[in-house]
Design a protein around this motif. Sequence first.
Motif, PDB file in Angstrom:
ATOM      1  N   GLU B  93      39.235 -38.930  60.259  1.00 19.13           N
ATOM      2  CA  GLU B  93      40.267 -39.320  59.283  1.00 19.13           C
ATOM      3  C   GLU B  93      41.643 -38.903  59.815  1.00 19.13           C
ATOM      4  N   LEU B  95      43.978 -36.963  58.803  1.00 21.62           N
ATOM      5  CA  LEU B  95      44.281 -35.525  58.769  1.00 21.62           C
ATOM      6  C   LEU B  95      43.614 -34.806  59.949  1.00 21.62           C
ATOM      7  N   PRO B 213      35.040 -34.641  57.491  1.00 20.35           N
ATOM      8  CA  PRO B 213      35.640 -35.677  56.637  1.00 20.35           C
ATOM      9  C   PRO B 213      35.846 -35.185  55.201  1.00 20.35           C
ATOM     10  N   ARG B 214      36.910 -35.651  54.578  1.00 19.16           N
ATOM     11  CA  ARG B 214      37.201 -35.316  53.184  1.00 19.16           C
ATOM     12  C   ARG B 214      36.802 -36.450  52.254  1.00 19.16           C
ATOM     13  N   LEU B 215      36.614 -37.608  52.872  1.00 14.57           N
ATOM     14  CA  LEU B 215      36.258 -38.777  52.076  1.00 14.57           C
ATOM     15  C   LEU B 215      34.889 -39.261  52.501  1.00 14.57           C
ATOM     16  N   LYS B 216      34.042 -39.549  51.506  1.00 14.60           N
ATOM     17  CA  LYS B 216      32.731 -40.113  51.804  1.00 14.60           C
ATOM     18  C   LYS B 216      32.824 -41.611  51.557  1.00 14.60           C
ATOM     19  N   VAL B 217      32.438 -42.399  52.556  1.00 15.93           N
ATOM     20  CA  VAL B 217      32.458 -43.848  52.363  1.00 15.93           C
ATOM     21  C   VAL B 217      31.212 -44.238  51.570  1.00 15.93           C
TER      22      VAL B 217
END
Lengths: 314, 249
Positions: B93, B95, B213-217
């Motif tokens: 990501e 960041l 990762p901070r976001l899970k797809v």
Amino acid sequence: MAVLVIADHDNATLKDNTEKTVTAALKLSSDVDVLVAGKGATAVADAAAKITGVRKVLLAESDELGEGLAESMEALVVPLMSGYDAVLTPATSQGKNFSPRVAAKLDVAQISEIVDIIDANTFVRPIYAGNALETVQSSDAKKVITVRPTVFKAAADGGSAKVETIPAPAKPAKTHFVDQKLVKSARPELSGAKIVVSGGRAMGSAEEFQRVIEPLADKLGAAVGASRAAVDAGYAPNDYQVGQTGKVVAPDLYIAIGISGAIQHLAGMKDSKIIVAINKDADAPIFQVADYGLVADYKAAVPELMAALTAAGK
Amino acid sequence: MKVLVPVKRVIDYNVKARVKPDQTGVDLANVKMSMNPFCEIAVEEAVRLREKGVATEVVAVSIGPAQASETLRTALAMGADRAILVQTTEDLEPLAVAKVLKAIIGRESPDLVIMGKQAIDGDNNATGQMLATLLDWPQATFASALEAAAGKAKVTREVDGGLQTIEIDLPGIVTADLRLNEPRYASLPNIMKAKKKELAIEELASLGVDTAPRLKVVKVTEPAKRAGGIKVETAADLVSKLKTEAGVL
């Protein structure tokens, strides 16, 4: 949870991207505050206070906030985040400039240009020039989000929130404003216009672009847009560009003239309600998304269109 | 002045992305990959600074799979002096990318970082701004003109409604917009020369940077398709349809 919305404005007037972002924020929480950061922006704050559903308006003013310097915006927003669970910023070039800084400072992901909210942690955003939609779930405690305003309806007026003045941060040490050249236009703003008339590479010159596209736009009370090819060739200024890396528009009526319809252009306009394409190449990809296609040379078609509009009382 | 240019390997600009039937992502198997167009513009700008004698060295950096070394070879063929590949099969990501670049910059100490404003796969437009924040360096995003001299850079930026000019103290971060320049095509002799230039490869893990990762797809889906429209014969037909059928006039 409490949500902070960053207002989009030009120090004089509030732009409706703000009302649209408030609509998105109200899907997350009923505690929505709006931050107006600028210079001489009291009228903007007063307008924001009238948006239905807004709890409070924060107003911070300084030269650098008026100039929109990213470092100043970050220094203003980050300390405020101790009182909020999410910050929503319209995905304008100004919003895109500072919002990632807020995310980095808070050590969280930015969830960029959302087009839908599933729940407090789950959002939908376009990727690959809008050829795919990604649903993402955030595990960060605080959410830093930019919002694609065209997909949300503007929150109505009718509120009467208090405006609270807050201190502006110190001047950034390493960034210095030199000047700003903004195009003044009596036409509606591209990103919020009900009708957009766009010209492409087929125009061939800046003079031709002005001669053909602008009178048609003025007849319809429309904003003027352009394809990347037309902007790159210098036929139209950069802020006319509609597409993946330019502005995303979703007007009631989008008229594409002499635009072939590259993937990157379609990314910026395919959510328009009605799309009209005028192009002499019957195989141009723009016709695949157009509701009404006219296969004709714009040189003949646009004058005929002007005449037909006059005949129809426009 | 030393200039560092991060570059990303992405789906080619002219290829239409297709969503995988199982909705886990976009199908990149057997798809043409290229350098992100905004990164190409950044490389071009850095090489021009080198040609003008303003920059003394241009270092290209990429974070990605082994094949990203091809992207770095392109940067070298365009005129970069050497390259660094931080190898990983993870999809990072913005960041995390900013954190990795910060680690590289800590070691390389460039005076100026020029990078693309956005990658055309994730469309985030965030890494440059995040990197500037993490380094506490000034930023000038969406650049359409750049004048760099010792200790300072004057940058014209594309903003809503026009152009803004700012000056930043160096070291600083500049992100490239479309109209900064037109990137050159690498010539065959330069492609050959690029093969002999230094390309250092290191594993992401060796940098010790948190890239979780901070976001899970949850899923990746295709957007709703527009229903096909109709062709009209004349401008008058068009106006009448817009008025009566579409109701937009």
